[in-house]
Design an enzyme around this catalytic site. Structure first.
Site, PDB file in Angstrom:
ATOM      1  N   ASP A  35       0.840  -1.203   0.000  1.00 53.21           N
ATOM      2  CA  ASP A  35       0.000   0.000   0.000  1.00 53.21           C
ATOM      3  C   ASP A  35       0.870   1.245   0.000  1.00 53.21           C
ATOM      4  O   ASP A  35       1.762   1.381   0.839  1.00 53.21           O
ATOM      5  CB  ASP A  35      -0.896   0.009   1.245  1.00 53.21           C
ATOM      6  CG  ASP A  35      -2.123  -0.855   1.060  1.00 53.21           C
ATOM      7  OD1 ASP A  35      -2.613  -0.936  -0.080  1.00 53.21           O
ATOM      8  OD2 ASP A  35      -2.589  -1.451   2.045  1.00 53.21           O
ATOM      9  N   ASP A 174     -10.865  -4.936  -0.854  1.00 51.03           N
ATOM     10  CA  ASP A 174      -9.820  -4.469   0.057  1.00 51.03           C
ATOM     11  C   ASP A 174     -10.416  -3.533   1.091  1.00 51.03           C
ATOM     12  O   ASP A 174     -11.015  -2.512   0.740  1.00 51.03           O
ATOM     13  CB  ASP A 174      -8.756  -3.747  -0.789  1.00 51.03           C
ATOM     14  CG  ASP A 174      -7.622  -3.156   0.034  1.00 51.03           C
ATOM     15  OD1 ASP A 174      -7.525  -3.450   1.230  1.00 51.03           O
ATOM     16  OD2 ASP A 174      -6.829  -2.401  -0.562  1.00 51.03           O
TER      17      ASP A 174
HETATM   18  C1  DX5 Z   1      -6.893   0.864   3.044  1.00 49.77           C
HETATM   19  C2  DX5 Z   1      -5.768   0.050   2.479  1.00 49.77           C
HETATM   20  C3  DX5 Z   1      -5.929  -1.388   2.753  1.00 49.77           C
HETATM   21  C4  DX5 Z   1      -5.601  -1.735   4.125  1.00 49.77           C
HETATM   22  C5  DX5 Z   1      -6.505  -2.831   4.533  1.00 49.77           C
HETATM   23  O1  DX5 Z   1      -6.589   2.166   2.912  1.00 49.77           O
HETATM   24  O2  DX5 Z   1      -5.802   0.189   1.123  1.00 49.77           O
HETATM   25  O3  DX5 Z   1      -5.188  -2.201   1.882  1.00 49.77           O
HETATM   26  O4  DX5 Z   1      -4.267  -2.129   4.250  1.00 49.77           O
HETATM   27  O5  DX5 Z   1      -6.412  -2.967   5.875  1.00 49.77           O
HETATM   28  P1  DX5 Z   1      -7.463  -3.822   6.712  1.00 49.77           P
HETATM   29  O6  DX5 Z   1      -7.398  -5.219   6.158  1.00 49.77           O
HETATM   30  O7  DX5 Z   1      -6.949  -3.697   8.093  1.00 49.77           O
HETATM   31  O8  DX5 Z   1      -8.790  -3.192   6.485  1.00 49.77           O
END
Ligand code: DX5
Length: 217
Positions: A35, A174
């Site tokens: 990310d 996601d």
């Molecule tokens: C959100 C990110 C995600 C995040 C997901 O801004 O794009 O990829 O890492 O995290 P979780 O699985 O904790 O929601």
């Protein structure tokens, strides 16, 4: 239906521990999402392409750019950062690119799969005319910017609609993914499941990943 892919996500990883973690989860991961945030498109900042230099893994990368107007040069920075890594795809946000077609074409010209991400409030209609230019559609199930947020269920309507339109396309979800929300997303037609907290905050990361796979299989 395309192959199921379990995709752990890293966000500002700790350089001291990340490679140990990747070694542990590698055998259970289809891709590794990196990310990337710019503090402009989203209110949070992560390291940029230089973070790839510290990674030592065979898991192919899924690079999720939450970045406003990523230039060709900027994209190239990720492609070239670490020749030992395999970059599977680069995903850019529809809302962040003024010439999305050109950006996606540039990614594909470099023999990397092109992904487009849409935020929870962005309708599927906005990307209908570029679906032939993408290999992956990432339907965000939280507002991008932070891990650990609650899953936005209404985003799944777009997954259902897209799966009808594109039976073979990779559709990724996601944000707020756990074994319950992943199962809902799989029912709607998603085949790629990204998770950060569910995996990395678990006492046993491998067990969490196995549970996730079982929930969507
Ligand atoms: C959100 C990110 C995600 C995040 C997901 O801004 O794009 O990829 O890492 O995290 P979780 O699985 O904790 O929601």
């Amino acid at each position: 239906m395309p192959k199921i892919k379990i995709v752990p996500a890293i966000l500002s990883p700790n350089p001291k521990t990340v490679n140990e973690d990747l070694k542990e989860i590698g055998p259970y991961s289809d891709l590794l999402q990196v990310d990337v945030m710019d503090n402009i498109f989203v209110p949070n900042k992560t390291p940029q392409a230089e973070q790839l230099k510290i990674l030592d893994t065979k898991i192919p990368l899924d690079i999720h750019l939450m970045v406003k107007e990523p230039s060709d040069e900027y994209l190239m920075g990720f492609i070239k950062a670490n020749p030992k890594l395999k970059v599977n795809n680069i995903t850019v946000h529809y809302e962040a690119c003024s010439n999305i077609k050109k950006t996606l074409e540039f990614i594909r010209e470099n023999n990397i799969k092109a992904g487009v991400a849409i935020n929870p409030n962005t309708p599927l209609n906005s990307i209908r005319n570029i679906l032939d230019k993408v290999d992956i559609v990432l339907v965000m199930t939280v507002e991008p910017g932070f891990s650990g947020q609650g899953f936005i269920k209404s985003a799944l309507d777009k997954v259902t609609e897209l799966r009808k339109l594109k039976p073979k396309m990779d559709i990724e979800v996601d944000g707020g993914i756990n074994e319950v929300t992943a199962a809902l997303a799989a029912k709607s037609g998603a085949n790629m499941f990204v998770a950060n907290s569910y995996i990395f905050k678990a006492k046993d990361k491998v067990k969490a990943m196995k549970k996730l796979r079982a929930a969507v299989g």
